[in-house]
Design a protein around this motif. Structure first.
Motif: not given
Length: 610
Positions: A377-385, A413-415, A448-451, A494-501
């Motif tokens: 992932a491009s990032s992951t939330l730092g809080t939460g379990p 993104t998720l790849t 909305q997203f792109r693959i 490789y397959v990627r999810y690219e976030h838009v909204y």
């Protein structure tokens, strides 16, 4: 909990082909449209826990009606309904008038040019009609259906019109105390209860009997001694017989399914069908398929709808599923849930279901390619379990675990790395509502997203782009990946999810699922043993694991050529299981098939138990 508990809050405020075929060899044709469960509709945000500021998309208790050759989907607490011309693209419709509270588990029925609509209630409520449901036009058919005695309902109602007699009926019930009820309605009195006394107009249709019907037992895998719930009535007439469908044992469990009793008249007497349940999906990603309806598409093919459970934000967080169904040569009613949350074709003609599922199978043969494969992932939330928001959870086939991005912003993104090149056919992105405060699905609520795909993990190309379509919310977004200009599928590692909204503070996804076909061989077949316990509702199953398998389908039924039930297991689960879903006094037959990214093995030898 059940639909009743959920909606009271609102009142207060065959042995089919055993080797996966290629899409081009399918009898309905490779150009047919596909779909994937859970259904890709714009689930509305619910507000049951408004005072706790918890919000989430949800949908349950579906009824799909074929009205004048087009389809209408009614779902609990949605403020409207959906309209489709093809069972694939669903447009949300806002009605011009609505009851005094939102509709729970509504009854819907199409008779000639009119669509009838009625809500669950313990009070006096009207029946609505519409001749223009695509425009949201509603009229009162009657003002008040007379009140029934306390606690009787009608809750979870179903309307039925017998075309052969021109008589009308209603069925209802949602309880672990009361049975399902039925009553004749008088068309000459605006569909009020027939007779002069509403308190005497109805009678019991059926009760649950978990001591004889293993699948009616409560809890996960029928393991809880709590008294089960019966609900979700629906009536289907076929070949002169009346099939009274019901849901059991509870919506929040993987074993939530549909059963049927069969009679020779609309109000019975009814006999329990020994092949129950008719719709059952305890394994896989979208588990549970109870409380829905049975309908025919424009070609005459049968479908069975139902509810699948998520239950993280609240116990009633759910989605909708739709499975191919039919009647076999012996008039046995069944729904085909084998690979039920993988892509399936939508038929373009009348299919022959007399030999059960498989003769003209709607399964595309597109396999899940990224089960527990590496994901970055491009990032992951730092809080939460960490065990619920980590990125690997999007590939574990568990809708109750999820990833949360560091921020909800375009470009996240998720790849997923498939480990080798595969033919990519489709992608499903299931969004999760993590700590959101959205209590109205307005114009800002859309996804909305792109693959993108890549062969080397460095150079990516866009193969699907939802920014090119009108803005729409896709809680369970399903996207077919178009073939290349030469007709060949996209091939990538490789397959990627690219976030838009997406609306809200957080971007969260509980499943990023990639479907297609690997370039290797399907796994070898395996063997199965089955030993029935002294308690005939239970059977001990064990199977030999085989090399290169991703998982296994246990298939069973009441005859060697009626293996209509399926329980899916992953290869990393134990090779033994206690199945607790059998009916006392009914002989059964079992077989197993193994599968991986490349396809499905041949079916094992069928074993029998008495």
């Amino acid at each position: 909990m059940r639909t009743l508990f959920l909606c009271l809050l609102i009142v207060i405020v065959s042995l089919g082909p055993s080797v996966a075929q290629s899409p081009a060899s399918r009898p309905i044709g490779s150009s047919a449209r596909t779909y994937c469960n859970p259904m890709d509709i714009s689930y509305r945000y619910n507000f049951e826990q408004l005072n706790e500021r918890i919000s989430y998309r949800s949908g349950a208790d579906p009824v799909i009606i074929n009205h004048k050759g087009e389809y209408y989907l009614f779902v609990t607490i949605q403020g409207g309904w959906w309209h489709s011309k093809d069972l694939s693209n669903w447009q949300y419709v806002v009605p011009d008038k609505w009851p005094m509270e939102d509709m729970c588990a509504p009854a819907a029925l199409s008779v000639r040019d009119t669509l009838y609509l009625f809500q669950s209630t313990f009070e006096q409520r009207p029946i609505f009609i519409s001749t223009e449901p695509e425009k949201g036009k509603l009229k009162f058919y009657n003002r008040w259906l007379p009140r029934l005695p306390k606690d009787i309902g009608p809750w979870d109602p179903a309307l039925f019109h017998d075309e052969d007699t021109d008589k009308w009926y209603m069925y209802w019930g949602s309880s672990n105390v009361y049975p399902l009820f039925g009553a004749e309605l008088d068309k000459n009195r605006n569909l009020t209860y027939a007779g002069n006394n509403p308190a005497e107009a109805y009678k019991a249709m059926l009760w649950l009997d978990p001591y004889k019907h293993g699948w009616e037992r409560f809890g996960p895998n029928h393991s809880d001694p709590f008294k089960p719930f019966v609900e979700g009535a629906w009536m289907t007439k076929h070949n002169g017989k009346y099939y009274l469908q019901y849901g059991a044992p509870g919506t929040e469990y993987n074993v939530y399914g549909n059963g049927t009793y069969v009679g020779k008249s609309p109000l019975g007497p009814f006999e329990y069908a020994p092949y129950n349940p008719i719709a059952y999906k305890p394994g896989g990603f979208a588990t549970g398929c109870g409380h829905g309806n049975t309908f025919q598409d424009v070609y005459g093919n049968y479908w069975n709808t139902g509810t699948t459970w998520i239950g993280v934000n609240w116990g009633m967080e759910r989605r909708i599923v739709m499975n191919p169904a039919g009647f076999d040569k012996d008039d046995q009613l069944y729904a085909d849930t084998r690979f039920g949350d993988y892509p399936h074709f939508l038929p373009t003609k009348k299919l022959d279901t007399r030999s059960g599922p498989g003769r003209e199978d709607l399964f595309t043969g597109w396999m899940l390619l990224n089960y527990k494969k590496p994901v970055t992932a491009s990032s992951t939330l730092g809080t939460g379990p960490a065990d619920t928001v980590s990125v690997d959870r999007v590939a574990d086939e568990n809708p109750r675990t999820f990833w949360v991005a560091g921020q909800n912003r375009a470009g996240e993104t998720l790849t997923t790395d498939l480990g080798a090149e595969h033919d990519i056919r489709a992608v499903q992105v299931n969004y999760f509502d993590y700590k959101l405060a959205i209590f109205d699905s307005d114009s800002t609520v859309y996804t909305q997203f792109r693959i993108l795909t890549s062969t080397d993990g460095k150079k990516f190309e866009v193969v699907a782009d939802l920014t090119k379509e009108p803005k729409k919310d896709h809680a369970c977004a399903y996207v077919e990946i178009p073939a290349r200009a030469d007709g060949r599928p996209v091939r990538a590692r490789y397959v990627r999810y690219e976030h838009v909204y997406t609306a809200g503070k957080h971007l969260s996804i509980n499943a990023f699922r990639v479907f297609g076909n690997g370039l290797g061989k399907a796994p070898a077949p395996t063997t199965l043993t089955a030993k029935r316990q002294t308690d005939q509702r239970n059977v001990d199953l064990s199977w030999k694991k085989v090399a290169n398998a991703t998982g296994y389908n246990i298939r069973w039924g009441i005859a060697p050529d009626k293996l209509y039930q399926t329980y899916q297991f992953w290869n990393d689960a134990p090779g033994t299981f206690e199945l607790r879903a059998l009916n006392v006094g009914v002989p059964y037959y079992f077989a197993i098939e193994s599968f991986n990214e490349n396809g499905v093995s041949s079916l094992s030898e069928v074993v029998s138990i008495k």
